[in-house]
Design an enzyme around this catalytic site. Structure first.
Site, PDB file in Angstrom:
ATOM      1  N   ASP A 167      -2.851 -10.457  -2.786  1.00  0.00           N
ATOM      2  CA  ASP A 167      -3.393 -10.011  -1.502  1.00  0.00           C
ATOM      3  C   ASP A 167      -4.864  -9.642  -1.697  1.00  0.00           C
ATOM      4  OD1 ASP A 167      -2.160  -8.669   1.278  1.00  0.00           O
ATOM      5  OD2 ASP A 167      -3.986  -7.681   0.557  1.00  0.00           O
ATOM      6  N   HIS A 217       0.821  -1.215   0.000  1.00  0.00           N
ATOM      7  CA  HIS A 217       0.000   0.000   0.000  1.00  0.00           C
ATOM      8  C   HIS A 217       0.857   1.269   0.000  1.00  0.00           C
ATOM      9  CE1 HIS A 217      -3.669  -2.217   0.285  1.00  0.00           C
ATOM     10  NE2 HIS A 217      -3.361  -2.768   1.442  1.00  0.00           N
ATOM     11  N   HIS A 235      -6.394  -7.151  -0.594  1.00  0.00           N
ATOM     12  CA  HIS A 235      -6.567  -5.709  -0.766  1.00  0.00           C
ATOM     13  C   HIS A 235      -5.935  -5.274  -2.080  1.00  0.00           C
ATOM     14  CE1 HIS A 235      -6.731  -6.293   3.639  1.00  0.00           C
ATOM     15  NE2 HIS A 235      -7.696  -5.389   3.566  1.00  0.00           N
ATOM     16  N   ASP A 248      -4.580 -12.704   2.972  1.00  0.00           N
ATOM     17  CA  ASP A 248      -5.838 -12.325   3.611  1.00  0.00           C
ATOM     18  C   ASP A 248      -7.067 -12.662   2.772  1.00  0.00           C
ATOM     19  OD1 ASP A 248      -4.931 -10.459   1.834  1.00  0.00           O
ATOM     20  OD2 ASP A 248      -4.861  -8.801   3.250  1.00  0.00           O
TER      21      ASP A 248
HETATM   22 ZN   LIG Z   1      -4.176  -7.143   2.384  1.00  0.00          ZN
HETATM   23 ZN   LIG Z   2      -4.019  -7.700  -4.623  1.00  0.00          ZN
END
Ligand SMILES: [Zn+2]
Ligand SMILES: [Zn+2]
Ligand SMILES: [Zn+2]
Lengths: 445, 585
Positions: free
Chosen positions: A152, A112, A154, A241
């Site tokens: 991931d 991120h 996210h 995740d």
């Molecule tokens: Zn994540």
């Molecule tokens: Zn991703």
């Protein structure tokens, strides 16, 4: 004794003495049970799996890809340097041929973290994969074709931001739909900047996606794209995740699914990202990934509660994913036929304005970006960024970025802009990032 | 009290008699093959003859190091043994190729020692029948994560014993080590079970051991970790006596060291190999996970030692002529008197008997003898052989000899550097260990072995270290055996969220009475108390002297709330070695 099919280098660094705060998901305990599982399985005794120690990333490694405000040593901790340095070791092991594949199983994560760093967002401060990519290009050649596949849950908004206009990096992110999860981005329309349109591929998956769905995306979208793109290095940003036990997400992936994904993708380098089901998921996923990387049987890796908790993926989700994959395949196949003027406008520059929120550190950033549209190179960039910290502190900076293989015109335009910006009294800091020449200038006015 | 240390090696049996830190006598006899008792007796007799003072009426403590278990394993002489294993989910055991039969049972534990699936009684008994039908006369029972919860292993043992099987003693994995690593736990348990019967015969023999019509007092056996165990205890843990010979030599060097509390590097220079071991503040570094023997990776605690193919009798090769820059072999260089510079490479193979001792090989020993650095064998024979070889390259015997010595030193210095680089690159898992690694670099060099006198001073000079060449290197192993002290270790694992405390080595699983109040200090106290209890059970006088060697403690957070803490504490009977004065009295 057991021998692996592929030589695997493991850089395991659980940072047992570091946490964001004692109760934070990024805490000392995060990889404790993963260590217990890997040690108990005896995976490090397998001939062909070798453990290596991370190194420490220097400011110069970080400044190639990030503009940290006020500077690298002002925002990042030693554990971030070790995580980034460990990821660089993974690249070195693979690119020098010491191992076939490497797994940077370390924390804290990084996907991120964007180019401009005012603080920590999504538990990330610096982008481990991005620092590694620049390390690869500097050490082993600027034209190495790189693909990053982020699995991931996210959206890898940081990695996307950094390579958004970089024609040397293909970035594919699979994640839970941004309408239902942090950071709220990663839609199919986000496809890259004017110099690399189509090189950003976002796969927003519906909540409830399970093994079937993710493996379907892999086989019907990711692998065909990779086959087409022919990267020299495939990096898997392996967040964990998507697991059905993860406390922060709503996905339905299993350890067996992750292992199969790893087997199919056959990445050169795997880097851990998120994943906070530290007991129910991580020990099994990491054992599965390691076995799959080594080419060993992972079919017996199974979470204790799997049969009780995992339900088959719903038909609605399956239909949704099939439609998404069809759309994205078409978008990939036709990406070169699209007139960029229709996407970015006809002018000599492309400008955009964004608001970026740093959830971990409570910072609100307003960003203006201008990319020169150049026929001879990917174009120099100006980023003006103002950040308001929750403690009331405000900082305004400008960063001028010279891309790899910059043409002479862009280079001199960027240099001139830097000189001008340095005279601007409202700016607290002005930076010039010239990655190709490993030059990083900063002036505080 | 006097202590007799005896090391029954493959070739020689060495004995040493020590008392109050002084060496009273040493003796050496050739080992009679497979006659451990005879060799021991002969060495003992000779030792007493060498000492031969009538006042030896003190009680004698015997410290014995033998190749019994090592050879049984290396030669595959152990009993046919089956491993009943409960692997649970994870790595496929069928892919392990462990080198022994595994009967897979259901039933599993997770990383915190919680039962995931129960064992199946019928399945256990079936497996035992099958194993016995397959010829197994010894059994080992091993579960994954049994070091976190030995419950299943204990249950299975009870089941088998109740059935009154032909199998006598059963090895349970958790009793041998509190460390993780399921494949190693299986291998360790397998080896332990397979040599248990041999060990029982041996223990019986030693119990009846008499010398000059006198029985000895307490008997201790040497272990791979350089410590000792009571003779009786070896019935349960015979596998710990493997590789005790090399450990005895290192302990001898530690006991005789002039730098007992320093960082040192010990070089044991022999005929074929040099063994490098490393001491940090006087304590020898251990193997990361455990000993390796005959291809089996085990959890047996063992001293770290790196063996390189470089010794007094090593082969000497010419690898390169500098001026022509051509790779060439000595045997190929037919042309004589070429005035070229040469580069040598020594080892890793043994050449044969040195010319100085009538052989037809030139070796580092010959170089040392020719230069007058070592007073053994025939200097003229060594010089002649060297001159013949040197002539091909247009140099003199002295020049060649000097080159050989220099090369030997250079190669050893490189090997020492590599050893430290290896140890310093061992993975660590905390930020602080990365940022401030402990200083393990040596302050002194200790040498033993026949060629040590020649090579140690120049190597020390090249590394900038103080040095010591041990005087009684011929019997360092026996002195080490005599000087060794008992070692015993326990691992305490406490999980306050579950309210459970485990000490696998002591078969203990119990409830934590007040989990909320259980902190690191109580965990330490419990670990020390358990180590004492365990040490007493093993009959060790030193059981009150406990130290903590490793500890770990983590806050356990679930859903943003602290639910408990988990502790891992490793405590041991403080090891160490009796200091022996190396100067003759
Ligand atoms: Zn994540
Ligand atoms: Zn991703
Ligand atoms: Zn340009």
């Amino acid at each position: 004794m057991q021998t692996s099919k592929h030589k695997v280098g493991l850089i395991f660094f659980p940072a047992f003495d570091w946490a964001i705060t004692p109760d934070h998901p990024e805490r000392e305990e995060r990889l404790l049970y993963t260590r217990d599982q890997i040690m108990e399985e005896g995976l490090l005794d397998v001939a062909g799996i070798e453990e290596y120690r991370p190194e420490i990333a220097e400011d110069s490694h970080i400044n190639r890809i990030h503009v940290c405000v006020p500077d690298a040593s002002g925002v990042i901790t030693e554990s971030h340097r070790i995580a980034a340095g460990g990821t660089m070791v993974a690249a070195d092991l693979v690119l020098t041929g010491k191992v076939d594949r490497a797994f940077a199983l370390l924390r804290p994560p990084g996907h991120h973290a964007m180019r401009i760093v005012h603080g920590s967002r999504g538990f990330c401060l610096v982008n481990n994969e991005a620092i590694m990519v620049e390390h690869i290009r500097h050490t082993y050649g600027p034209d190495i074709r790189i693909a990053i596949v982020d699995t991931d849950a996210h959206h890898a908004d940081g990695t996307q931001d950094i390579f958004y206009n970089d024609p040397g990096v293909l970035h594919i992110s699979l994640h839970q739909d941004g309408r239902t999860l942090y950071p709220g981005t990663g839609f199919v329309e986000e496809r890259g900047g004017p110099a690399s349109y189509g090189m950003t591929v976002n796969v927003p998956l519906p909540p409830g996606t399970g093994d079937d769905g993710i493996l379907y995306v892999l086989e019907n979208l990711v692998l065909p794209i990779l086959e087409d793109y022919e990267p020299d290095i495939v990096i898997n940003a392996a967040g964990q995740d998507n697991h059905y036990t993860d406390p922060l997400t709503n996905m339905n992936f299993t350890a067996g699914g992750y292992a199969r994904l790893t087997e199919l993708l056959a990445p050169d380098i795997v880097v851990l990202e998120g994943g906070y089901s530290i007991e129910g998921a991580l020990p099994y996923i990491n054992a599965g990934i390691l076995l799959a990387l080594a080419g060993l049987d992972y079919s017996a890796v199974k979470e204790p509660d799997r049969s009780a908790r995992v339900t088959p993926q719903s038909d609605r989700v399956t239909q949704n994913i099939r439609g998404l994959v069809d759309t994205l395949r078409k978008m990939w196949n036709t990406r070169k036929n699209i007139d960029p003027d229709r996407v970015f406008g006809p002018g000599p520059v492309y400008e955009r304005e964004r608001r970026i929120y740093y959830d971990t550190d409570g910072i609100s950033e307003q960003q203006f970006e201008r990319i020169a549209r150049c026929e001879s190179c990917s174009g120099w960039r100006l980023v003006v960024s103002g950040a308001v910290h929750d403690i009331g502190k405000v900082s305004r900076i400008a960063a001028i970025i010279i891309p790899w293989h910059a043409c002479r015109t862009c280079r001199s335009a960027a240099e001139a802009e830097f000189e001008n910006a340095c005279k601007e009294p409202q700016l607290d800091h002005v930076y010039l990032q010239d990655t190709e020449r490993d030059r990083f200038l900063t002036t505080s006015t | 009290m006097v202590i007799v240390g005896i090391d029954v090696g493959g070739t020689n049996t060495d004995a040493a008699l020590i008392s109050e830190g002084r060496i009273l006598a040493t003796a050496k006899v050739p080992t009679c093959h497979d006659q451990l008792l005879e060799s021991t007796t002969l060495a003992f007799e000779k030792l007493l003859n060498a000492y031969d003072r009538p006042d030896l009426s003190d009680p004698i403590e015997l410290h014995l190091s033998t190749t019994l278990s090592t050879n049984a394993i290396i030669e595959g002489q152990g009993d046919p043994t089956a491993v009943l294993a409960a692997p649970g989910p994870g790595m496929n055991v069928a892919e392990l190729n462990p080198g022994f039969p595994i009967y897979v049972l259901s039933g599993s534990m997770d990383h915190r020692g919680r039962e995931v699936a129960p064992i199946n009684q019928e399945e256990v008994l079936d497996a035992v029948s099958q194993a016995e039908a397959g010829g197994a006369t010894a059994l080992a029972v091993v579960g994954k994560f049994s070091h976190r919860n030995p419950g299943h292993e204990l249950e299975i043992e009870k089941l088998i014993l109740k059935r009154a099987s032909k199998t006598g003693r059963i090895t349970l994995g958790h009793r041998l080590s509190g460390r993780p690593n399921f494949p190693r736990r299986m291998a360790t348990s397998y080896l332990n079970a397979s040599i248990a019967r041999h060990q029982a015969v041996f223990v019986d023999m030693i119990r009846k051991f008499m010398v000059r019509d006198r029985s000895v007092g307490r008997v201790f056996l040497l272990k791979a970790d350089g410590g000792t165990m009571q003779l009786e205890d070896s019935l349960i843990r015979p596998v710990e006596t493997i590789l005790s010979g090399p450990a005895a030599s290192i302990m001898g060097a530690e006991a005789l060291s002039a730098y007992p509390d320093s960082n040192t590097v010990i070089l044991d220079i022999g005929g074929t190999t040099t063994d490098i071991s490393v001491q940090i503040k006087g304590d020898t570094v251990f193997q990361r996970q455990g000993a390796e023997i005959a291809g089996y990776k085990t959890l047996v605690p063992a001293l770290f030692s790196r063996s390189i193919g470089l010794g007094g009798d090593s082969e000497i090769k010419v690898v390169r002529r500098l001026e022509s820059n051509k790779e060439t072999d000595a045997s190929l260089s037919g042309n004589n008197t070429l005035d070229l510079d040469i580069e040598l490479e020594i080892g890793p193979r043994r050449a044969g008997t040195p010319a100085a001792f009538g052989g037809d090989c030139i070796t580092p020993t010959d170089a040392a003898v020719a230069l007058g650095l070592a007073k053994v064998g025939s200097a003229s024979q060594a010089t002649r052989a060297l001159a013949d070889f040197a002539e091909i390259y247009g140099i003199g015997a002295k020049e060649l000899a000097t080159k050989i010595i220099d090369t030997f030193i250079k190669q050893l210095v490189v090997a020492i550097e590599e050893t430290y680089e290896y140890l310093e690159s061992r993975p660590v898992y905390t930020v602080s260990e990365i940022l401030t690694p402990p200083d393990i670099r040596p302050q002194a060099l200790i040498g033993l072995g026949a060629p040590a006198g020649v090579f140690i001073p120049p190597i020390a000079e090249s590394l900038g270290l103080k040095y010591q060449v041990l005087p009684c290197y011929e019997s360092a192993n026996a002195i080490g055996a005599a000087a060794s002290r008992p070692t015993a270790q326990i691992t305490l694992h406490a999980d306050t969220a579950l309210g459970v405390m485990t000490v696998p080595e002591a078969d203990y699983v119990g409830k934590i009475e007040r989990p909320v109040l259980f902190g690191i200090n109580q965990a330490r106290r419990e670990a020390m108390a358990w180590a004492t209890k365990f040490g007493k059970k093993l009959g060790l006088d030193e059981a009150d002297n406990i130290q903590i060697v490793e500890e770990e403690s983590f806050n356990m957070v679930r859903g943003f709330h602290t639910v408990g803490r988990t502790f891992m504490i490793r405590a041991q009977v403080r090891p160490g070695v009796r200091r022996i004065c190396s100067s003759p009295d």
